[in-house]
Each structure stands twice: as structure tokens, then as C-alpha cells.
Design a protein around this motif. Structure first.
Motif, PDB file in Angstrom:
ATOM      1  N   PRO A  74      61.448  28.889  82.026  1.00 56.83           N
ATOM      2  CA  PRO A  74      61.168  28.195  83.297  1.00 56.83           C
ATOM      3  C   PRO A  74      61.449  29.122  84.481  1.00 56.83           C
ATOM      4  CG  PRO A  74      62.410  26.774  81.807  1.00 56.83           C
ATOM      5  CD  PRO A  74      62.409  28.140  81.190  1.00 56.83           C
ATOM      6  N   ALA A  75      60.404  29.370  85.279  1.00 53.40           N
ATOM      7  CA  ALA A  75      60.465  30.460  86.252  1.00 53.40           C
ATOM      8  C   ALA A  75      60.851  29.999  87.647  1.00 53.40           C
ATOM      9  CB  ALA A  75      59.140  31.216  86.283  1.00 53.40           C
ATOM     10  N   ALA A  76      62.011  29.394  87.768  1.00 56.09           N
ATOM     11  CA  ALA A  76      62.561  29.143  89.101  1.00 56.09           C
ATOM     12  C   ALA A  76      63.177  30.444  89.617  1.00 56.09           C
ATOM     13  CB  ALA A  76      63.625  28.045  89.035  1.00 56.09           C
ATOM     14  N   ASN A  77      63.235  30.603  90.944  1.00 55.02           N
ATOM     15  CA  ASN A  77      63.821  31.817  91.506  1.00 55.02           C
ATOM     16  C   ASN A  77      65.348  31.685  91.543  1.00 55.02           C
ATOM     17  OD1 ASN A  77      61.020  32.227  92.143  1.00 55.02           O
ATOM     18  ND2 ASN A  77      61.671  33.738  93.650  1.00 55.02           N
ATOM     19  N   ASN A  78      65.948  31.815  90.358  1.00 58.99           N
ATOM     20  CA  ASN A  78      67.395  31.686  90.251  1.00 58.99           C
ATOM     21  C   ASN A  78      67.936  32.658  89.212  1.00 58.99           C
ATOM     22  OD1 ASN A  78      66.808  30.483  87.743  1.00 58.99           O
ATOM     23  ND2 ASN A  78      66.869  28.410  88.596  1.00 58.99           N
ATOM     24  N   ILE A  79      69.250  32.733  89.116  1.00 62.04           N
ATOM     25  CA  ILE A  79      69.882  33.695  88.218  1.00 62.04           C
ATOM     26  C   ILE A  79      69.643  33.328  86.763  1.00 62.04           C
ATOM     27  CG2 ILE A  79      72.115  32.504  88.150  1.00 62.04           C
ATOM     28  CD1 ILE A  79      71.437  36.351  88.199  1.00 62.04           C
ATOM     29  N   PHE A  81      66.825  32.225  85.429  1.00 63.85           N
ATOM     30  CA  PHE A  81      65.571  32.855  84.997  1.00 63.85           C
ATOM     31  C   PHE A  81      65.766  34.352  84.808  1.00 63.85           C
ATOM     32  CE2 PHE A  81      61.832  35.372  86.039  1.00 63.85           C
ATOM     33  CZ  PHE A  81      60.956  34.923  85.065  1.00 63.85           C
ATOM     34  N   VAL A  82      66.462  34.983  85.734  1.00 61.49           N
ATOM     35  CA  VAL A  82      66.691  36.429  85.632  1.00 61.49           C
ATOM     36  C   VAL A  82      67.391  36.758  84.307  1.00 61.49           C
ATOM     37  CG1 VAL A  82      67.880  38.413  86.637  1.00 61.49           C
ATOM     38  CG2 VAL A  82      66.790  36.726  88.127  1.00 61.49           C
ATOM     39  N   ALA A  83      68.439  36.009  83.984  1.00 57.36           N
ATOM     40  CA  ALA A  83      69.175  36.256  82.742  1.00 57.36           C
ATOM     41  C   ALA A  83      68.282  36.036  81.522  1.00 57.36           C
ATOM     42  CB  ALA A  83      70.401  35.344  82.675  1.00 57.36           C
ATOM     43  N   GLY A  84      67.473  34.961  81.563  1.00 61.00           N
ATOM     44  CA  GLY A  84      66.584  34.682  80.442  1.00 61.00           C
ATOM     45  C   GLY A  84      65.537  35.750  80.252  1.00 61.00           C
ATOM     46  N   LEU A  85      64.920  36.189  81.346  1.00 66.54           N
ATOM     47  CA  LEU A  85      63.899  37.239  81.273  1.00 66.54           C
ATOM     48  C   LEU A  85      64.483  38.529  80.729  1.00 66.54           C
ATOM     49  CD1 LEU A  85      60.998  38.298  82.122  1.00 66.54           C
ATOM     50  CD2 LEU A  85      62.130  39.096  84.208  1.00 66.54           C
ATOM     51  N   LEU A  86      65.613  38.954  81.301  1.00 65.38           N
ATOM     52  CA  LEU A  86      66.207  40.225  80.872  1.00 65.38           C
ATOM     53  C   LEU A  86      66.704  40.146  79.435  1.00 65.38           C
ATOM     54  CD1 LEU A  86      68.170  41.285  84.097  1.00 65.38           C
ATOM     55  CD2 LEU A  86      65.810  41.785  83.444  1.00 65.38           C
ATOM     56  N   GLY A  87      67.221  38.988  79.048  1.00 67.50           N
ATOM     57  CA  GLY A  87      67.637  38.822  77.655  1.00 67.50           C
ATOM     58  C   GLY A  87      66.472  39.028  76.692  1.00 67.50           C
ATOM     59  N   CYS A  88      65.302  38.485  77.067  1.00 74.04           N
ATOM     60  CA  CYS A  88      64.099  38.683  76.235  1.00 74.04           C
ATOM     61  C   CYS A  88      63.717  40.153  76.172  1.00 74.04           C
ATOM     62  CB  CYS A  88      62.940  37.863  76.805  1.00 74.04           C
ATOM     63  SG  CYS A  88      63.073  36.085  76.543  1.00 74.04           S
TER      64      CYS A  88
END
Length: 556
Positions: A74-79, A81-88
Motif C-alpha cells: 500500500p503506497a501511502a507516503n509514509n515510513i 511504505f518505505v520500509a516495505g519497499l526497501l525490504g522487498c
């Protein structure tokens, strides 16, 4: 705990290696600052903290054997999403940002992506129940936990592996998934670093207000600063749309050097300043030296007005940096040279002289050719279709063919965009799918709409459509929005419509035009705010049906 990282970030083919390098070399440097309110209070994360969050998510994703799997975030502009993206990115999963509904924009695109992406799983980092009934397995990720693995235990990743599937806006059809490899991301981020003057990082600070599910927000507004080692201030997109001058407040307060967006962002600031006395504000914008504008095509009048209005707050017009990009090329294709300002050529288009903005030159291994409908190269200053090659190219269209199936024999991608080259710089003129043809002559609809709006100031230059359902027929349907906040009565509407129609007839040569003036926000948009324009009977009928619906007035 960080182990020894690679010695040179420029040797990193994987984003995870670059972020690890930044976390080791600049552990306490601010990486992300999320603006929380109109007073510009922030929540800040250092490079070390961002790295630790990425490793924390990665350690949990490994338990689900996620390497190579498509994971929706889920791409809200929050930390979160950042953590989820970078984890992937750290574990080799394929990240698929899922757009959330924005103000005034339907989330039909998000629902389409849910169906089309064939996700293996959605990760939930905020204990949100909204995804429970979507029919896709949901994995809950704990943001407050201990990381149970070391960097050396992460799965092996090839630079050629797909890292992200980012979906196109879908302005002329359904959104299309674009597979971007780890290598393409690194290549494009290094290009942006050079183009935006980020090689010298001592005083560089970036700001982003674009949503993370859009390539400009995801690649340019999040990954590039983290990769490069810049502090990035994140302004919530909805806060910007509600209060455009908050953008300038943040630039002044945080001494931002790099930020920009699509043309409509600059237009919103212009509109806000027209309605409010400039003496009410005191900004110092002398720090802002890379004001990029990446929209197709860049509107000269809007950027000129922007530079003029901000000049008494020390904004340097040389900072304007028009550029060209697309999801299929990761993001950045060309950009004007740093601190060279906006270059404009006057050329004959649509039967009259028009100002066209240079989108600058390509960098690194990016190559551009302009070709005719048969794919044959044309000379300088001749309009044709833009073809691209280089290390930033997509690896595949999701469900629509691998790279070898979509590139020509020389490795070029036909973009569908039209433009010309002059002295090594690219000038964008429009899109082939939106071109209208009257008596065999191709016309660029946005130039017609620009002229109508220039003559009739009640109309919005960026919010109009000219549709031609039958290319063999000169019948045109024109829908043009009023500027936000403008209201006119029925009698005035009739007068303005007739005047606008006369201009359209003169500019297009069509004697069969139906012209509709509609309220601001009436025309359908993509999740990134672009107007949807489909030259089909069904699309035109849908718009006409909305105009005549009693509960949906076109002007009220």
C-alpha cells in the motif's frame, strides 16, 4: 549491526548495497523527514535507521520465501511504505506499489492493479484491515521487532532480476505494468544524480510531494536521494494539493535545493499567488537551484509565470529544469543542463507559431532516435516518434511481452511520444495516440487547448480534451474545464462556449465541433492527476452521459 560495506557506492549494481554503504558512511545523517503539518514540523529518520527498518522487514519476508514473488505494498507516503519497499528490494522480491485514493481521484487504477498484477501476497505494515477481503493473502509485518538476520544472509540477487513493477498512468487506456530491474534502477539513479547537480552533496537537500506509487515520486522522490545520500523532505501529496504554498514554505525552511513535479504543481502555486497578496508571504528561495518539471509536454506560459512571480523571493529562473521521462525507462530520459534554465524554440505547428520547450539532453548510455511511421530515422528538427535505448529500459511489460519482444532489432523502444531533436536536445510535441487528423493533417490537441485558454482566461490550459472517435471523420468533441474557483451562469456559459468553438474551428479546420465547458474536476483523471483521453465512441458517450445526468451537473 552493520558489517563492512562496499567501498565505493558507484560500484553498486543493487540498491541494497548503496543504502548499506550510505548507512555505514553517514549513519547519523538525516535521510527522510516527513512533514507532519502546516507548521512544517517533521518526523526524521537517519540513514542508519532507514537501513535498519529495511533489514527488519527483509528478515520477516525471508520467512515467506519471498525472493522472486510479487508483493503488493500500500503506497501511502509514509515510513511504513518505505520500509516495505526497501525490504522487498533487499530480499529480491518484486515490489508492486498499490495506489491509494487521492483527493478527487478515483482508485479504479488501484483496483485494476490488484487484479492485473497477479500478486502473490500483500504486506500489511500498519495493522490495517482494509486488505483482508481483497482475495489476496495478506502478511502482517511488525515494525517494532528485532532483526534476526545479517546482511550476508540475504538471498543472492542478480542485477538483471526484476525489482519493481510500476504501472503506467493509463491516460489512453488501462494502466500497463512495467518491470524494472535492479540494474536499471541503479543506472537511472546515477543519471539523475548527475543531471540534478547531486554529485556535490555538501549542501544538497531534496523535497518530494509526488505520490510514491507514481514513478516521479517513487524513483525520483524516494530512491534517488537514498541512493545518492541526500536528505529528502517528504511533503504529503494531499497537503500540497490543499495548500500549494506549503511547498514554498518547506523549500525556504529546509533550504531545499532540488524539487519539482508535473506542470500542474507549478500551476497550483501560480493560482494560489494570484488570489493572495504576495506581501503576505516572505520566502527566501535562493537555495532552490534544480526546479525540475517533467510533464508531457511542458507548458511554457505556466513556467514563465511561475518564475516571474517568485523572482522577488530570490528564485533564479535558471533553476528551471524541464525534463522528459517515463515509467518504461525507470524514470529519467533527458533533462536540461543544470542551472541553464528553460530553452524555448518557436516552430510552426497546427498552422501557427508555437513555443516548444527543450527537455534537454540524454545522459550516460541513453540513446534517442526520432523515426517516421515506418521506423526510418528522420533528420534534425523533424517531428517523429521518439525511440529510446539504454540501461534504464524496462525488462518487460507485465503480461505483454519480454524486452526482446518489445524492442526493435537495434534495442530501441518505440515510446508513442512525438518530438524532434535539435542540437542534441529533445523537444516534446505530444503523443501519437492523442493526435487528431483533419483532412489528412495531424494536429496536436494540447496546443489548440492552450490557445483557447490563453484567449479565454476562465478556462484551464491543462484541463481539456479534444476527442476524435473516428479518425476518418472531422467530427470533434471538446471538453474544457473552468479554472478552479471560477463559476459562470448559463448565459455566460453560452457566450464563452460559442467563442471557444470559433477559435477551435479556426485552429483545427473542422466544421463539425461539439464544445462543452465543464466545472473544475469534471474530467476523469489517472491516480497521478493526468487526464484520461481515449479516442473512442464509448469514452465520449460516457462523458456526454455524465453531462446529462441530473445528479452530476457539468457546471454546478
Amino acid at each position: 549491526m552493520l558489517e563492512n560495506a562496499v567501498t565505493k557506492r558507484h560500484s553498486c549494481n543493487l540498491f541494497r548495497d548503496a543504502l548499506r554503504w550510505q548507512a555505514q558512511c553517514n549513519p547519523k545523517k538525516p535521510a527522510l523527514s516527513f512533514v507532519k503539518n502546516r507548521h512544517c514540523e517533521t518526523t526524521m529518520y537517519t540513514f542508519s535507521e532507514v537501513y535498519d527498518l529495511a533489514m527488519l522487514v527483509a528478515s520477516q519476508l525471508i520467512d515467506y520465501h519471498s525472493c522472486g514473488k510479487k508483493i503488493g505494498i500500500p503506497a501511502a507516503n509514509n515510513i511504513e511504505f518505505v520500509a516495505g519497499l526497501l525490504g522487498c528490494l533487499f530480499v529480491g522480491a518484486i515490489a508492486v506499489p498499490l495506489p491509494l485514493e487521492l483527493q478527487g481521484v478515483s482508485n479504479a487504477r488501484g483496483n485494476f492493479i490488484l487484479r492485473d498484477a497477479d500478486l502473490d501476497v500483500i504486506i500489511n505494515l500498519k495493522n490495517d484491515d482494509a486488505w483482508v477481503e481483497c482475495g489476496i493473502p495478506v502478511v502482517n509485518i511488525k515494525m517494532a521487532d528485532d532483526c534476526s538476520i545479517s546482511f550476508a544472509q540475504l538471498p543472492a540477487i542478480s542485477p538483471c532480476d526484476t525489482a519493481i513493477i510500476q504501472f503506467t498512468s493509463g491516460t489512453s487506456g488501462e494502466p500497463t505494468g512495467v518491470g524494472i530491474s535492479h540494474q536499471a534502477i541503479s543506472t537511472n539513479l546515477l543519471i539523475i544524480e548527475e543531471a540534478f547537480g547531486h554529485l556535490d552533496k555538501k549542501k544538497r537537500v531534496a523535497l518530494n510531494w509526488c505520490p510514491f506509487y507514481h514513478d516521479m515520486g517513487l524513483i525520483g522522490g524516494l530512491l534517488e536521494p537514498l541512493f545518492t545520500g541526500l536528505t529528502i523532505v517528504q511533503l504529503n501529496p494531499i497537503d500540497f494539493l490543499k495548500r500549494p504554498l506549503l511547498w514554498l514554505t518547506c523549500i525556504d525552511k529546509f533550504r531545499v535545493t532540488t524539487c519539482g513535479g508535473p506542470t500542474f504543481g507549478y500551476q497550483l502555486v501560480n493560482s494560489a499567488l494570484r488570489n493572495l497578496p504576495s506581501v503576505d508571504y516572505q520566502f527566501d528561495l535562493s537555495c532552490w537551484d534544480a526546479a525540475f518539471c517533467g510533464a508531457e509536454p511542458v507548458n511554457v506560459a505556466i513556467l514563465e509565470e511561475f518564475a516571474q512571480r517568485l523572482s522577488h523571493w530570490n528564485f533564479n529562473s535558471k533553476a528551471l529544469l524541464p525534463c522528459y521521462g517515463m515509467a518504461e525507462f525507470t524514470l529519467f530520459v533527458t533533462g536540461s543542463p543544470f542551472l541553464s534554465g528553460m530553452k524555448v524554440k518557436e516552430i510552426l505547428l497546427n498552422g501557427q507559431i508555437n513555443k516548444i520547450v527543450s527537455c534537454g539532453r540524454p545522459y550516460a548510455d541513453t540513446k534517442i532516435k526520432i523515426a517516421d511511421e515506418q521506423g526510418v530515422d528522420v533528420g534534425e528538427n523533424v517531428i517523429g516518434q521518439i525511440h529510446l535505448s539504454g540501461g534504464s529500459l524496462l525488462s518487460a511489460y507485465w503480461r505483454h511481452g519480454s524486452q526482446s519482444q518489445i524492442l526493435d532489432e537495434y534495442g530501441f523502444l518505440a515510446t508513442g511520444d512525438l518530438g524532434f531533436l535539435s542540437q542534441g536536445e529533445l523537444y516534446l510535441t505530444g503523443r501519437s495516440k492523442q493526435l487528431i487528423k483533419i483532412n489528412g493533417v495531424g494536429l496536436f490537441p494540447h496546443l489548440v487547448l492552450d490557445e483557447i485558454a490563453r484567449t479565454i482566461p476562465e478556462l484551464d490550459a491543462l484541463k481539456g480534451l479534444i476527442l476524435q472517435p473516428d479518425i476518418n471523420c472531422s467530427k470533434l468533441f471538446i471538453f474544457h474545464e473552468l479554472k478552479r474557483g471560477v463559476k459562470i451562469d448559463i448565459e455566460t456559459t453560452d457566450l464563452v462556449t460559442e467563442r471557444a468553438k470559433r477559435i477551435a474551428v479556426q485552429l483545427t479546420g473542422s466544421g463539425d465541433i461539439e464544445f462543452f465547458i465543464v466545472k473544475a474536476g469534471f474530467l476523469p483523471k489517472t491516480s497521478s492527476g493526468k487526464l484520461i483521453a481515449q479516442n473512442s465512441d464509448s469514452f465520449v458517450k460516457r462523458l456526454l452521459g455524465r453531462i446529462h445526468m441530473p445528479e452530476v451537473s457539468a457546471l454546478a
